[in-house]
Motif scaffolding. Structure first.
Motif, PDB file in Angstrom:
ATOM      1  N   PHE A 131     -35.225  -9.285  28.250  1.00  0.00           N
ATOM      2  CA  PHE A 131     -35.328  -9.841  29.596  1.00  0.00           C
ATOM      3  C   PHE A 131     -36.573 -10.707  29.756  1.00  0.00           C
ATOM      4  CE2 PHE A 131     -31.935  -6.990  30.648  1.00  0.00           C
ATOM      5  CZ  PHE A 131     -31.319  -7.560  31.760  1.00  0.00           C
ATOM      6  N   LEU A 132     -37.622 -10.410  29.005  1.00  0.00           N
ATOM      7  CA  LEU A 132     -38.788 -11.311  28.977  1.00  0.00           C
ATOM      8  C   LEU A 132     -38.367 -12.668  28.452  1.00  0.00           C
ATOM      9  CD1 LEU A 132     -41.799 -12.063  29.021  1.00  0.00           C
ATOM     10  CD2 LEU A 132     -42.057 -10.852  26.826  1.00  0.00           C
ATOM     11  N   MET A 133     -37.563 -12.667  27.392  1.00  0.00           N
ATOM     12  CA  MET A 133     -37.062 -13.918  26.829  1.00  0.00           C
ATOM     13  C   MET A 133     -36.160 -14.642  27.836  1.00  0.00           C
ATOM     14  SD  MET A 133     -37.195 -15.627  23.974  1.00  0.00           S
ATOM     15  CE  MET A 133     -36.456 -17.218  23.674  1.00  0.00           C
ATOM     16  N   VAL A 134     -35.312 -13.902  28.518  1.00  0.00           N
ATOM     17  CA  VAL A 134     -34.449 -14.498  29.536  1.00  0.00           C
ATOM     18  C   VAL A 134     -35.293 -15.146  30.625  1.00  0.00           C
ATOM     19  CG1 VAL A 134     -32.820 -13.963  31.402  1.00  0.00           C
ATOM     20  CG2 VAL A 134     -32.469 -12.994  29.133  1.00  0.00           C
ATOM     21  N   GLY A 135     -36.333 -14.447  31.076  1.00  0.00           N
ATOM     22  CA  GLY A 135     -37.200 -14.983  32.113  1.00  0.00           C
ATOM     23  C   GLY A 135     -37.923 -16.243  31.681  1.00  0.00           C
ATOM     24  N   LEU A 136     -38.378 -16.263  30.435  1.00  0.00           N
ATOM     25  CA  LEU A 136     -39.052 -17.455  29.906  1.00  0.00           C
ATOM     26  C   LEU A 136     -38.100 -18.648  29.879  1.00  0.00           C
ATOM     27  CD1 LEU A 136     -40.990 -15.839  26.913  1.00  0.00           C
ATOM     28  CD2 LEU A 136     -41.992 -16.650  29.050  1.00  0.00           C
ATOM     29  N   GLU A 137     -36.861 -18.413  29.446  1.00  0.00           N
ATOM     30  CA  GLU A 137     -35.875 -19.497  29.382  1.00  0.00           C
ATOM     31  C   GLU A 137     -35.552 -20.018  30.778  1.00  0.00           C
ATOM     32  OE1 GLU A 137     -32.667 -17.700  27.309  1.00  0.00           O
ATOM     33  OE2 GLU A 137     -33.549 -18.015  25.317  1.00  0.00           O
ATOM     34  N   ILE A 138     -35.405 -19.104  31.736  1.00  0.00           N
ATOM     35  CA  ILE A 138     -35.109 -19.522  33.110  1.00  0.00           C
ATOM     36  C   ILE A 138     -36.254 -20.373  33.660  1.00  0.00           C
ATOM     37  CG2 ILE A 138     -34.853 -18.691  35.478  1.00  0.00           C
ATOM     38  CD1 ILE A 138     -33.350 -16.260  34.313  1.00  0.00           C
ATOM     39  N   LYS A 139     -37.493 -19.902  33.473  1.00  0.00           N
ATOM     40  CA  LYS A 139     -38.638 -20.644  34.009  1.00  0.00           C
ATOM     41  C   LYS A 139     -38.766 -22.010  33.344  1.00  0.00           C
ATOM     42  CE  LYS A 139     -43.587 -20.338  34.959  1.00  0.00           C
ATOM     43  NZ  LYS A 139     -44.786 -19.476  34.998  1.00  0.00           N
ATOM     44  N   ARG A 140     -38.586 -22.054  32.013  1.00  0.00           N
ATOM     45  CA  ARG A 140     -38.711 -23.338  31.310  1.00  0.00           C
ATOM     46  C   ARG A 140     -37.642 -24.320  31.765  1.00  0.00           C
ATOM     47  NH1 ARG A 140     -35.775 -24.736  27.284  1.00  0.00           N
ATOM     48  NH2 ARG A 140     -35.393 -22.621  26.552  1.00  0.00           N
ATOM     49  N   GLU A 141     -36.403 -23.863  31.834  1.00  0.00           N
ATOM     50  CA  GLU A 141     -35.323 -24.761  32.227  1.00  0.00           C
ATOM     51  C   GLU A 141     -35.472 -25.222  33.677  1.00  0.00           C
ATOM     52  OE1 GLU A 141     -32.990 -26.155  30.442  1.00  0.00           O
ATOM     53  OE2 GLU A 141     -33.616 -25.157  28.615  1.00  0.00           O
ATOM     54  N   MET A 142     -35.943 -24.334  34.542  1.00  0.00           N
ATOM     55  CA  MET A 142     -36.136 -24.698  35.942  1.00  0.00           C
ATOM     56  C   MET A 142     -37.321 -25.648  36.120  1.00  0.00           C
ATOM     57  SD  MET A 142     -33.931 -23.352  38.079  1.00  0.00           S
ATOM     58  CE  MET A 142     -32.799 -21.986  38.342  1.00  0.00           C
ATOM     59  N   THR A 143     -38.316 -25.545  35.232  1.00  0.00           N
ATOM     60  CA  THR A 143     -39.531 -26.341  35.386  1.00  0.00           C
ATOM     61  C   THR A 143     -39.402 -27.727  34.775  1.00  0.00           C
ATOM     62  OG1 THR A 143     -40.861 -24.324  35.362  1.00  0.00           O
ATOM     63  CG2 THR A 143     -42.017 -26.400  34.954  1.00  0.00           C
ATOM     64  N   ASP A 144     -38.964 -27.801  33.529  1.00  0.00           N
ATOM     65  CA  ASP A 144     -38.899 -29.125  32.891  1.00  0.00           C
ATOM     66  C   ASP A 144     -37.735 -29.253  31.913  1.00  0.00           C
ATOM     67  OD1 ASP A 144     -41.487 -28.740  30.287  1.00  0.00           O
ATOM     68  OD2 ASP A 144     -39.667 -27.646  30.722  1.00  0.00           O
ATOM     69  N   GLY A 145     -36.679 -28.472  32.132  1.00  0.00           N
ATOM     70  CA  GLY A 145     -35.538 -28.533  31.232  1.00  0.00           C
ATOM     71  C   GLY A 145     -34.295 -29.067  31.904  1.00  0.00           C
ATOM     72  N   GLN A 146     -33.136 -28.570  31.464  1.00  0.00           N
ATOM     73  CA  GLN A 146     -31.860 -29.070  31.965  1.00  0.00           C
ATOM     74  C   GLN A 146     -31.591 -28.696  33.415  1.00  0.00           C
ATOM     75  OE1 GLN A 146     -29.653 -31.140  30.415  1.00  0.00           O
ATOM     76  NE2 GLN A 146     -31.298 -31.364  28.914  1.00  0.00           N
ATOM     77  N   LEU A 147     -32.413 -27.815  33.989  1.00  0.00           N
ATOM     78  CA  LEU A 147     -32.223 -27.392  35.377  1.00  0.00           C
ATOM     79  C   LEU A 147     -33.422 -27.753  36.241  1.00  0.00           C
ATOM     80  CD1 LEU A 147     -30.763 -23.846  34.593  1.00  0.00           C
ATOM     81  CD2 LEU A 147     -29.492 -25.883  35.257  1.00  0.00           C
ATOM     82  N   SER A 148     -34.165 -28.779  35.817  1.00  0.00           N
ATOM     83  CA  SER A 148     -35.420 -29.117  36.488  1.00  0.00           C
ATOM     84  C   SER A 148     -35.242 -29.937  37.757  1.00  0.00           C
ATOM     85  CB  SER A 148     -36.343 -29.874  35.525  1.00  0.00           C
ATOM     86  OG  SER A 148     -35.719 -31.062  35.061  1.00  0.00           O
TER      87      SER A 148
END
Length: 401
Positions: free
Chosen positions: A77-94
């Motif tokens: 879940f730490l990994m899931v959280g990191l992926e969510i934050k990265r994608e929301m910040t500067d990735g495909q969901l930014s």
């Protein structure tokens, strides 16, 4: 019309980090398939007694299965959280334009399966607790199936599935926090809040070293475990406090200077190739002794399987159809409606997160076995049907071709 497929043609460059992510996820998906089959084979072999005894053996204060589900999965879940934050910040969901299509598809893909399950189990107060089980998509499994199809599936569709699954994970995290929490301990919640405040202070102070974050993360896990909130959510909270730092003059965060990127890269292989397979092996094993196909006709197993196969298909494909027809977004570049239909079927592969929610919903082993039957059957049908559809359909031809 808003396009969610990126700014360039299909041959345009995809972020190298995302490409590495997709490559590792497809490999992890194939490994997870093998582990699931091994778990089922072990649970139905002469080794079954030792298999189940080992899972229930205690190591310190917790059983082996609880160490896996509560501690190892906190790292997942730490990994899931990191992926969510990265994608929301500067990735495909930014940006909101990029979030529209996968976001609405993810929402539809969670609501409809839950509704199908609830419709079949509404009269059983015990079984209704599992309403969220078919709402999750296993990204590793789904991308593993896509990898078997090679270039027949456009990269834009893989990106769409990845974004949808990440938002699906976010929804699952919220559901677990709101609906699968036990009796709360206010002193432990206060302790967890104090640790979160310390983590946020580290973030505000721009501390780049990961050591203090991880040490406080262990303390946070202990408080959350004792608080009544499921301990794995400590991993998500920790992830949201890890700094993500952009390089001056560039729109994206740099893996070289961003603590979040460094931790994500360090965790990706252990999570994908060790933690998730261990969880799968420990939780997918179900004995078929004395079981007949009639089990799948029971409301509990049928609700899970039907939610995964029918619910995900209707929820995801129906949402995409409505969003595209309304002009809010366009199909992923070079993807045809038939391919979107196939990917919607693949979203019905609900292995890791579905098993995890099932373990939270029910304590009775007989009910958990019914859930596993439904998950395995539904995921198998969804995976095979999705593969067949994608195998038979072709890319969308350019309008000027």
């Amino acid at each position: 019309m808003i396009s969610t497929s990126g700014s360039g043609p299909e041959k345009g460059r995809i972020n190298s980090t995302l490409r590495r992510f997709l490559d590792s996820e497809t490999s992890a998906g194939l490994l997870l398939m093998a582990v699931a089959m091994l778990a089922v084979a072990t649970a139905n072999s002469p080794l079954s007694e030792g298999y189940f005894a080992a899972l229930h053996a205690y190591v310190g204060p917790l059983s082996v299965q609880h160490w896996i589900n509560d501690a190892l999965m906190a790292v997942f879940f730490l990994m899931v959280g990191l992926e969510i934050k990265r994608e929301m910040t500067d990735g495909q969901l930014s940006s909101w334009p990029r979030r529209i299509l996968p976001g609405i598809a993810a929402a539809g893909g969670m609501i409809v399966p839950a509704a199908i399950y609830a419709a079949l189990n509404h009269s059983d107060p015990g079984a209704i607790r599992g309403w969220a089980i078919p709402s999750a998509t296993d990204i590793a499994f789904a991308l593993g199936v896509l990898s078997l199809l090679g270039p027949r599936v456009p990269t834009s569709l893989k990106v769409f599935l990845t974004a949808l699954a990440i938002l699906d994970d976010l929804g699952a995290v919220i559901i677990i926090a709101l609906f699968y929490t036990g009796n709360l301990s206010l002193p432990d919640l206060a302790g967890a809040a104090a640790v979160v405040a310390a983590l946020l202070a580290l973030n505000r102070a721009r501390v780049k070293s990961l050591v203090p974050y991880l040490l406080l993360g262990v303390v946070l896990w202990v408080f959350v475990y004792r608080s009544g909130v499921h301990a794995t959510l400590a991993g998500v909270v920790l992830a949201l406090t890890i700094p993500i730092k952009r390089t001056p003059g560039t729109p994206e965060a740099s893996p070289q200077v961003s603590p979040l990127h460094r931790l994500e890269q360090a965790l990706h292989a252990p999570v994908a190739f060790l933690i998730v397979p261990i969880f799968g092996f420990a939780n997918a094993g179900v004995s078929f002794a004395g079981v007949t196909p009639a089990v799948l006709a029971e409301p509990l197993a049928l609700g899970v399987a039907g939610g995964l196969v029918v619910g995900k298909l209707v929820g995801v494909f129906g949402s995409v159809f409505l969003v595209v027809r309304s002009g809010l977004a366009s199909l992923p570049a070079a993807a045809s409606w038939g391919q979107v239909f196939g990917v919607a079927l693949l979203c019905g592969i609900g292995f890791t997160m579905s098993l995890f929610i099932g373990s939270l919903a029910f304590e009775d082993e007989a009910l958990r076995d019914r859930v596993k039957f439904g998950i395995l059957a539904g995921s198998m049908v969804a995976g095979l049907a999705g593969y067949a559809v994608l195998r038979l359909t072709r890319r969308r031809r350019p309008a000027n071709a």
